[in-house]
Design a protein around this motif. Structure first.
Motif, PDB file in Angstrom:
ATOM      1  N   TRP A  43       0.839  -1.190   0.000  1.00  0.00           N
ATOM      2  CA  TRP A  43       0.000   0.000   0.000  1.00  0.00           C
ATOM      3  C   TRP A  43       0.875   1.241   0.000  1.00  0.00           C
ATOM      4  CZ3 TRP A  43      -0.823   4.231   3.181  1.00  0.00           C
ATOM      5  CH2 TRP A  43      -1.961   4.984   2.890  1.00  0.00           C
ATOM      6  N   ILE A  44       0.719   2.037  -1.030  1.00  0.00           N
ATOM      7  CA  ILE A  44       1.334   3.356  -1.148  1.00  0.00           C
ATOM      8  C   ILE A  44       0.245   4.257  -1.694  1.00  0.00           C
ATOM      9  CG2 ILE A  44       3.040   4.748  -2.372  1.00  0.00           C
ATOM     10  CD1 ILE A  44       4.854   2.363  -2.458  1.00  0.00           C
ATOM     11  N   SER A  45       0.197   5.476  -1.241  1.00  0.00           N
ATOM     12  CA  SER A  45      -0.858   6.377  -1.684  1.00  0.00           C
ATOM     13  C   SER A  45      -0.266   7.629  -2.317  1.00  0.00           C
ATOM     14  CB  SER A  45      -1.724   6.779  -0.485  1.00  0.00           C
ATOM     15  OG  SER A  45      -2.754   7.645  -0.889  1.00  0.00           O
ATOM     16  N   GLN A  46      -0.896   8.088  -3.382  1.00  0.00           N
ATOM     17  CA  GLN A  46      -0.499   9.356  -3.972  1.00  0.00           C
ATOM     18  C   GLN A  46      -1.002  10.462  -3.062  1.00  0.00           C
ATOM     19  OE1 GLN A  46      -1.472   9.773  -8.078  1.00  0.00           O
ATOM     20  NE2 GLN A  46      -0.716  11.857  -8.198  1.00  0.00           N
ATOM     21  N   ALA A  47      -0.119  11.350  -2.652  1.00  0.00           N
ATOM     22  CA  ALA A  47      -0.476  12.411  -1.716  1.00  0.00           C
ATOM     23  C   ALA A  47      -0.725  13.744  -2.417  1.00  0.00           C
ATOM     24  CB  ALA A  47       0.621  12.574  -0.670  1.00  0.00           C
ATOM     25  N   SER A  48      -0.162  13.922  -3.607  1.00  0.00           N
ATOM     26  CA  SER A  48      -0.315  15.183  -4.320  1.00  0.00           C
ATOM     27  C   SER A  48      -0.039  14.967  -5.804  1.00  0.00           C
ATOM     28  CB  SER A  48       0.670  16.212  -3.755  1.00  0.00           C
ATOM     29  OG  SER A  48       0.688  17.385  -4.536  1.00  0.00           O
ATOM     30  N   ARG A 104       4.261  16.017  -7.598  1.00  0.00           N
ATOM     31  CA  ARG A 104       3.936  14.599  -7.431  1.00  0.00           C
ATOM     32  C   ARG A 104       4.586  14.088  -6.151  1.00  0.00           C
ATOM     33  NH1 ARG A 104       2.292  11.596 -12.373  1.00  0.00           N
ATOM     34  NH2 ARG A 104       1.907  13.227 -13.887  1.00  0.00           N
ATOM     35  N   LEU A 105       3.737  13.666  -5.221  1.00  0.00           N
ATOM     36  CA  LEU A 105       4.201  13.144  -3.942  1.00  0.00           C
ATOM     37  C   LEU A 105       3.462  11.852  -3.626  1.00  0.00           C
ATOM     38  CD1 LEU A 105       4.091  16.424  -1.814  1.00  0.00           C
ATOM     39  CD2 LEU A 105       6.108  15.376  -2.828  1.00  0.00           C
ATOM     40  N   ILE A 106       4.138  10.958  -2.910  1.00  0.00           N
ATOM     41  CA  ILE A 106       3.490   9.744  -2.430  1.00  0.00           C
ATOM     42  C   ILE A 106       3.640   9.682  -0.917  1.00  0.00           C
ATOM     43  CG2 ILE A 106       3.838   8.439  -4.550  1.00  0.00           C
ATOM     44  CD1 ILE A 106       6.140   6.965  -3.104  1.00  0.00           C
ATOM     45  N   ALA A 107       2.772   8.905  -0.283  1.00  0.00           N
ATOM     46  CA  ALA A 107       2.854   8.675   1.155  1.00  0.00           C
ATOM     47  C   ALA A 107       3.017   7.180   1.380  1.00  0.00           C
ATOM     48  CB  ALA A 107       1.592   9.173   1.844  1.00  0.00           C
ATOM     49  N   CYS A 118       4.271   4.302   4.767  1.00  0.00           N
ATOM     50  CA  CYS A 118       4.620   4.154   6.182  1.00  0.00           C
ATOM     51  C   CYS A 118       5.598   3.006   6.340  1.00  0.00           C
ATOM     52  CB  CYS A 118       3.378   3.868   7.015  1.00  0.00           C
ATOM     53  SG  CYS A 118       2.185   5.201   6.996  1.00  0.00           S
TER      54      CYS A 118
END
Length: 97
Positions: free
Chosen positions: A23-28, A32-35, A37
């Motif tokens: 699981w990785i999420s696009q944050a912007s 281009r940023l990803i979030a 943990c």
């Protein structure tokens, strides 16, 4: 972002590591940023914090055998990066599988 399994690679000095994430999420979009943990006790978290860089590879179903070496922790498989074929990223030096 495409869904699949991801290899998160990190580097600090001469040490490199890779772990699997699902699981990785696009944050912007702009920039281009990803979030993602990382468990704060894992080796990759330590390398990422000290080195301030990481890279992400996406693995699809056809690549399932390629990701297996990275499913075990560094404590259980300390030689996993010595067995892996990778190149260094041109800007960060992070492993690119």
């Amino acid at each position: 972002m495409l869904y699949g399994f991801y290899a998160i690679k990190s580097k600090h000095g001469g040490e490199v590591n890779a772990i699997v994430a699902n699981w990785i999420s696009q944050a912007s979009f702009k920039p281009r940023l990803i979030a993602l943990c990382l468990q704060n006790t894992c080796y990759s978290d330590n390398l990422t914090e000290k080195g301030r860089v990481f890279a992400v590879n996406l693995f699809l179903k056809a690549n399932v055998d390629s990701i297996k070496p990275f499913t075990k922790s560094r404590a259980k498989n300390p030689e996993k990066m010595k067995e892996a074929k990778f190149s260094e990223g041109p800007e960060t030096g992070c492993p690119i599988l």
